[in-house]
Write a protein that holds these residues in place. Structure first.
Motif, PDB file in Angstrom:
ATOM      1  N   UNK A   1      -9.184   1.892   2.773  1.00 18.77           N
ATOM      2  CA  UNK A   1      -7.941   1.129   2.441  1.00 18.77           C
ATOM      3  C   UNK A   1      -7.761   0.440   1.266  1.00 18.77           C
ATOM      4  N   UNK A   2      -6.658   0.551   0.486  1.00 19.99           N
ATOM      5  CA  UNK A   2      -6.669  -0.158  -0.503  1.00 19.99           C
ATOM      6  C   UNK A   2      -5.170  -1.079  -0.563  1.00 19.99           C
ATOM      7  N   UNK A   3      -4.936  -1.615  -1.589  1.00 14.84           N
ATOM      8  CA  UNK A   3      -3.577  -2.355  -1.452  1.00 14.84           C
ATOM      9  C   UNK A   3      -3.111  -2.443  -2.888  1.00 14.84           C
TER      10      UNK A   3
ATOM     11  N   UNK B   1      -4.475   3.710   9.329  1.00 15.85           N
ATOM     12  CA  UNK B   1      -5.719   2.616   9.019  1.00 15.85           C
ATOM     13  C   UNK B   1      -5.306   1.451   8.207  1.00 15.85           C
ATOM     14  N   UNK B   2      -4.211   1.938   7.142  1.00 13.90           N
ATOM     15  CA  UNK B   2      -3.701   1.112   6.348  1.00 13.90           C
ATOM     16  C   UNK B   2      -2.856  -0.019   6.903  1.00 13.90           C
TER      17      UNK B   2
ATOM     18  N   UNK C   1      -4.324  -8.723   9.370  1.00 15.12           N
ATOM     19  CA  UNK C   1      -4.561  -9.881   8.672  1.00 15.12           C
ATOM     20  C   UNK C   1      -3.197 -10.584   8.262  1.00 15.12           C
ATOM     21  N   UNK C   2      -2.123 -10.041   9.096  1.00 12.23           N
ATOM     22  CA  UNK C   2      -0.550 -10.458   8.595  1.00 12.23           C
ATOM     23  C   UNK C   2      -0.459 -12.022   9.269  1.00 12.23           C
ATOM     24  N   UNK C   3      -1.125 -12.389  10.308  1.00 16.07           N
ATOM     25  CA  UNK C   3      -0.780 -13.602  10.645  1.00 16.07           C
ATOM     26  C   UNK C   3      -1.638 -14.697   9.785  1.00 16.07           C
ATOM     27  N   UNK C   4      -3.075 -14.401   9.579  1.00 17.19           N
ATOM     28  CA  UNK C   4      -3.922 -15.320   8.700  1.00 17.19           C
ATOM     29  C   UNK C   4      -3.251 -15.493   7.484  1.00 17.19           C
TER      30      UNK C   4
ATOM     31  N   UNK D   1     -10.935  -2.193   1.986  1.00 17.92           N
ATOM     32  CA  UNK D   1     -11.138  -2.227   3.394  1.00 17.92           C
ATOM     33  C   UNK D   1     -11.352  -1.100   4.405  1.00 17.92           C
ATOM     34  N   UNK D   2     -11.961  -1.263   5.292  1.00 16.85           N
ATOM     35  CA  UNK D   2     -12.148  -0.296   6.416  1.00 16.85           C
ATOM     36  C   UNK D   2     -12.753   0.914   5.789  1.00 16.85           C
TER      37      UNK D   2
END
Ligand code: GLN
Length: 283
Positions: free
Chosen positions: A150-152, A178-179, A186-189, A239-240
């Motif tokens: 996974x990338x952003x 998976x994305x 991680x949304x809450x963090x 990620x992942x």
């Protein structure tokens, strides 16, 4: 309706209520859209298959229903001639030719493809589908055929460098992927919200329009789109990490997975696998 089908449906509907396992309309988008061109081409190869047992003959009569994503470049997409092509679909075609089986393609979207398999409308999914421990509880995967993760991505003009730059904002992800799962995790963090889309195109569009500050999706796919001119850039994140595999429901269609693995091994051996990858990914 067979009992297991009813149970599976109930499970699918329950799963679709929460998280990235499916949007509220997940069940309604799973209508099969058969690609007769691919099926016709694959059908030709059935005749070439020389089977000397009755069981093998029966198996070769079966037309496997294989579900895929709508646009997940360079793994599946429609070319300028209106044909569905890409690494996944070229591999599938070559595997079917090598193994002498026939299939029809259902071009329905990623989440819908998984739903189609879950409900028995499709025998298998080939859609840049990541092999994960959670999914291995539910599905049998072929041998891995492509490394991913996974990338952003953010607008090319964005100054964001880290997930903390998304605080108080919205990010986009594709339902069932998976994305999406990573973004939700991680949304809450990081204090952002996740909005889900059924297709990658709609997800990218939301970032382009400035509604979402970023999107989470497999880096090979976003990297490819960016190389083709999409006005986003990848953050320096992976990620992942995972591998793609072709999936069937656990304990079902074992013969299909065996043929896929045998075909894949033959394509790797013959150089056809590399040829297909090189067609789409320039080194
Ligand atoms: N590889 C990702 C997953 O399996 C996304 C697949 C896709 O969007 N077609 O979740």
């Amino acid at each position: 309706m067979k009992k297991w089908t009813a149970l599976t449906l109930a499970a699918v509907m329950a799963a679709s209520m929460a998280g990235c396992g499916g949007g509220t309309d997940a069940g309604t988008t799973a209508a099969p859209a058969a690609d007769t061109t691919a099926a016709d081409t694959a059908a030709e190869s059935t005749e070439a298959a020389a089977d000397d047992t009755e069981a093998a003959d029966a198996a070769s009569d079966k037309v496997y229903q294989i579900a895929t994503d709508i646009t997940f470049k360079p793994f599946e997409f429609e070319n300028e001639n209106g044909e569905m092509v890409g690494i996944d679909l070229d591999l599938l075609k070559a595997i079917a030719e090598d193994q002498g089986f026939t299939y029809e393609l259902q071009v329905v979207g990623f989440n819908a493809a998984v739903m189609a398999m879950e409900t028995g409308a499709a025998d298998a999914v080939i859609a840049g589908m990541s092999i994960t421990p959670e999914r291995e509880e539910l599905y049998d995967f072929s041998d891995p055929y492509f490394e991913s993760g996974v990338g952003c991505a953010v607008l090319s003009t964005s100054e964001a460098t880290d997930y903390s730059d998304f605080a108080g904002m919205q990010v986009a992800a594709k339902t069932g992927t998976e994305g999406c799962k990573f973004a939700e995790s991680i949304a809450e963090e990081y204090g952002f919200t996740v909005v889900q889309f059924d297709t990658s195109a709609m997800m990218y569009q939301d970032v382009m329009a400035g509604n979402s500050v970023a999107c989470f999706e497999d880096y090979p796919v976003m990297g490819y789109e960016i190389s083709q001119g999409m006005d986003l850039k990848l953050l320096d994140k992976l990620e992942s990490a995972n591998n793609y595999g072709i999936a069937v429901m656990k304990g079902q269609n074992a013969e299909l997975i065996e043929m896929i693995n045998a075909g894949l091994a033959n394509l790797k051996e013959s150089g056809k696998y590399d040829e297909i990858i090189d067609t789409y990914i320039k080194k």
